[in-house]
Design a protein around this motif. Structure first.
Motif, PDB file in Angstrom:
ATOM      1  N   GLN A 198       6.106   6.362  -8.920  1.00 39.70           N
ATOM      2  CA  GLN A 198       5.242   6.819 -10.007  1.00 39.70           C
ATOM      3  C   GLN A 198       3.981   7.469  -9.452  1.00 39.70           C
ATOM      4  N   VAL A 199       3.280   6.763  -8.567  1.00 36.14           N
ATOM      5  CA  VAL A 199       2.044   7.301  -8.000  1.00 36.14           C
ATOM      6  C   VAL A 199       2.339   8.474  -7.070  1.00 36.14           C
ATOM      7  N   GLY A 200       3.373   8.342  -6.232  1.00 39.12           N
ATOM      8  CA  GLY A 200       3.700   9.408  -5.292  1.00 39.12           C
ATOM      9  C   GLY A 200       4.326  10.618  -5.958  1.00 39.12           C
ATOM     10  N   ALA A 201       4.901  10.431  -7.158  1.00 40.05           N
ATOM     11  CA  ALA A 201       5.505  11.522  -7.935  1.00 40.05           C
ATOM     12  C   ALA A 201       6.556  12.269  -7.122  1.00 40.05           C
ATOM     13  N   TYR A 202       7.381  11.518  -6.383  1.00 41.30           N
ATOM     14  CA  TYR A 202       8.433  12.162  -5.606  1.00 41.30           C
ATOM     15  C   TYR A 202       9.799  11.615  -5.987  1.00 41.30           C
ATOM     16  N   ASP A 203      10.807  12.431  -5.732  1.00 42.53           N
ATOM     17  CA  ASP A 203      12.192  12.057  -5.980  1.00 42.53           C
ATOM     18  C   ASP A 203      12.670  11.206  -4.804  1.00 42.53           C
ATOM     19  N   PRO A 204      13.121   9.968  -5.047  1.00 46.56           N
ATOM     20  CA  PRO A 204      13.571   9.157  -3.919  1.00 46.56           C
ATOM     21  C   PRO A 204      14.794   9.733  -3.225  1.00 46.56           C
ATOM     22  N   ALA A 205      15.516  10.630  -3.916  1.00 46.25           N
ATOM     23  CA  ALA A 205      16.669  11.283  -3.308  1.00 46.25           C
ATOM     24  C   ALA A 205      16.295  12.573  -2.585  1.00 46.25           C
ATOM     25  N   LEU A 242       0.866  -1.180   0.000  1.00 45.86           N
ATOM     26  CA  LEU A 242       0.000   0.000   0.000  1.00 45.86           C
ATOM     27  C   LEU A 242       0.900   1.227   0.000  1.00 45.86           C
ATOM     28  N   TYR A 243       0.373   2.350  -0.448  1.00 49.52           N
ATOM     29  CA  TYR A 243       1.248   3.503  -0.681  1.00 49.52           C
ATOM     30  C   TYR A 243       0.411   4.775  -0.699  1.00 49.52           C
ATOM     31  N   PRO A 244       0.989   5.877  -0.213  1.00 47.36           N
ATOM     32  CA  PRO A 244       0.289   7.167  -0.244  1.00 47.36           C
ATOM     33  C   PRO A 244       0.570   7.913  -1.542  1.00 47.36           C
ATOM     34  N   HIS A 245      -0.339   8.802  -1.891  1.00 47.11           N
ATOM     35  CA  HIS A 245      -0.112   9.657  -3.052  1.00 47.11           C
ATOM     36  C   HIS A 245      -0.024  11.128  -2.653  1.00 47.11           C
ATOM     37  N   ARG A 297       7.964  11.493 -13.219  1.00 45.80           N
ATOM     38  CA  ARG A 297       9.068  12.462 -13.212  1.00 45.80           C
ATOM     39  C   ARG A 297      10.339  11.892 -12.604  1.00 45.80           C
ATOM     40  N   HIS A 298      10.188  10.877 -11.728  1.00 47.77           N
ATOM     41  CA  HIS A 298      11.350  10.371 -11.001  1.00 47.77           C
ATOM     42  C   HIS A 298      11.496   8.863 -11.144  1.00 47.77           C
ATOM     43  N   THR A 299      10.976   8.303 -12.227  1.00 41.41           N
ATOM     44  CA  THR A 299      11.132   6.871 -12.467  1.00 41.41           C
ATOM     45  C   THR A 299      12.365   6.614 -13.331  1.00 41.41           C
ATOM     46  N   GLY A 300      12.723   5.346 -13.446  1.00 35.46           N
ATOM     47  CA  GLY A 300      13.926   4.969 -14.167  1.00 35.46           C
ATOM     48  C   GLY A 300      15.058   4.674 -13.192  1.00 35.46           C
ATOM     49  N   ALA A 328       4.610  -1.676   5.509  1.00 31.51           N
ATOM     50  CA  ALA A 328       4.451  -0.255   5.817  1.00 31.51           C
ATOM     51  C   ALA A 328       4.884   0.565   4.604  1.00 31.51           C
ATOM     52  N   THR A 329       4.707   1.876   4.708  1.00 31.92           N
ATOM     53  CA  THR A 329       5.018   2.762   3.586  1.00 31.92           C
ATOM     54  C   THR A 329       5.442   4.120   4.112  1.00 31.92           C
ATOM     55  N   PHE A 330       5.729   5.058   3.215  1.00 32.10           N
ATOM     56  CA  PHE A 330       6.167   6.392   3.630  1.00 32.10           C
ATOM     57  C   PHE A 330       6.006   7.366   2.478  1.00 32.10           C
ATOM     58  N   PHE A 331       6.180   8.647   2.798  1.00 36.45           N
ATOM     59  CA  PHE A 331       6.078   9.735   1.820  1.00 36.45           C
ATOM     60  C   PHE A 331       7.043  10.824   2.263  1.00 36.45           C
ATOM     61  N   PRO A 332       7.666  11.562   1.347  1.00 31.27           N
ATOM     62  CA  PRO A 332       8.579  12.628   1.761  1.00 31.27           C
ATOM     63  C   PRO A 332       7.820  13.794   2.398  1.00 31.27           C
TER      64      PRO A 332
END
Length: 301
Positions: free
Chosen positions: A139-146, A82-85, A176-179, A111-115
């Motif tokens: 992809q769904v969260g559209a955030y940069d993992p870094a 499961l994941y937040p958007h 925007r942050h996939t790949g 569990a999950t997380f979001f920046p």
């Protein structure tokens, strides 16, 4: 139970019994609050018009029936991906997932997380509460993992040795942050992170295989990869098959149940068609995940 359901159960159980396994471990299954799952299903219902490819949900069942179906397949251990958007959502999801794992034998506490502010604190709390796997959906969260807000999170997970399944490839649609680049930047800072690349990183298969070759704690899950549905749009390059043998101990079976547009058995049969041998199938469908998550065969339900 319908005749088609009984036949599918026969196909799935014949697969793992033929390999001499006690059952399957599926590292990529989705269980989440019903109103959240309804929105996920609505998204997939709309994917057809968006991509010109229908995406019917094969297991649009009540929660208890979905659990029963997995168990009837012989799935011993599974997850509640499961994941937040958006912000202020992850802690609620984590509370739900902890309760679901407690009342559902065989489910790894997910569990999950979001920046967002406080993310390191609530991830630490989830680990302390017994979370055994995390989910990150770039992809769904559209955030940069870094994102600097997440640096402490990746460090905690690496130090604790808790795996994280990350949808970091650009399928079915790029973000925007996939790949391999963005998550590769995280691995450069946290090389001991037990990252599980969802969907074999499709469609950037080779790039994610490169990451696995570079970082010995990186795994890949087979979710939807190699099936006829996926091969039609994003085929796995056959020149890379030898690398799947090289990484035999770091590839894990995942299905995306219940959100798949085909029967569960097809995911397993697609792996067999690769022709990589029974030893490879045993490792991928059970043994690697059993070692990674320190699980032993669960009792039959």
């Amino acid at each position: 139970m319908t005749d088609s359901s009984a036949e599918e159960i026969r196909r799935v159980t014949a697969f793992w019994r033929g390999l001499g396994l006690p059952g399957l471990i599926d590292v990529h299954t989705h269980f989440m609050p019903e109103r959240v799952l309804a929105k996920v299903w609505a998204y997939f219902d709309a994917v057809g018009p968006l991509t010109a490819r229908p995406w019917p949900i094969a297991y649009r069942l009540e929660e208890k029936d979905r659990v029963t179906r997995l168990r009837s397949f012989g799935v011993l251990t599974f997850t509640s991906m499961l994941y937040p958007h958006k912000p202020d959502m992850a802690t609620w999801l984590n509370g739900w997932a902890a309760d679901f794992a407690e009342r559902t034998p065989g489910c790894l506490h997910t569990a999950t997380f979001f920046p967002e502010p406080g993310v390191t604190r609530y991830v630490a709390e989830a680990i302390e509460a017994g979370a055994r796997v995390f989910k990150a959906h770039l992809q769904v969260g559209a955030y940069d993992p870094a994102d600097p807000l997440l640096d402490g999170v990746w460090g905690l997970l690496a130090e604790a040795g808790v795996p994280v399944v990350a949808h970091c490839g650009s399928g079915p649609a790029p973000g925007r942050h996939t790949g391999p680049g963005p998550i590769g930047a995280v691995l450069a800072r946290h090389p001991r992170l037990r990252l599980i690349v969802a969907h074999m990183g499709l469609p950037e298969y080779s790039g994610f295989l490169d990451l696995a070759a570079r970082y010995p704690y990186v795994h890949l899950d087979t979710t939807m990869a190699f099936t006829d549905f996926t091969e039609e749009a994003t085929p796995f390059p056959r020149s890379e098959l030898p690398r799947l043998l090289d990484l035999e101990d770091r590839i894990l079976f995942g299905s995306d149940f219940p959100n798949i547009p085909y029967p569960y058995a097809e995911a397993l049969e697609a792996l067999a068609r690769l022709g990589l041998g029974d030893g490879w199938l045993r490792a991928v469908c059970h043994d690697n995940a059993a070692r990674l998550f320190r699980v032993t065969p669960a009792p039959r339900y």
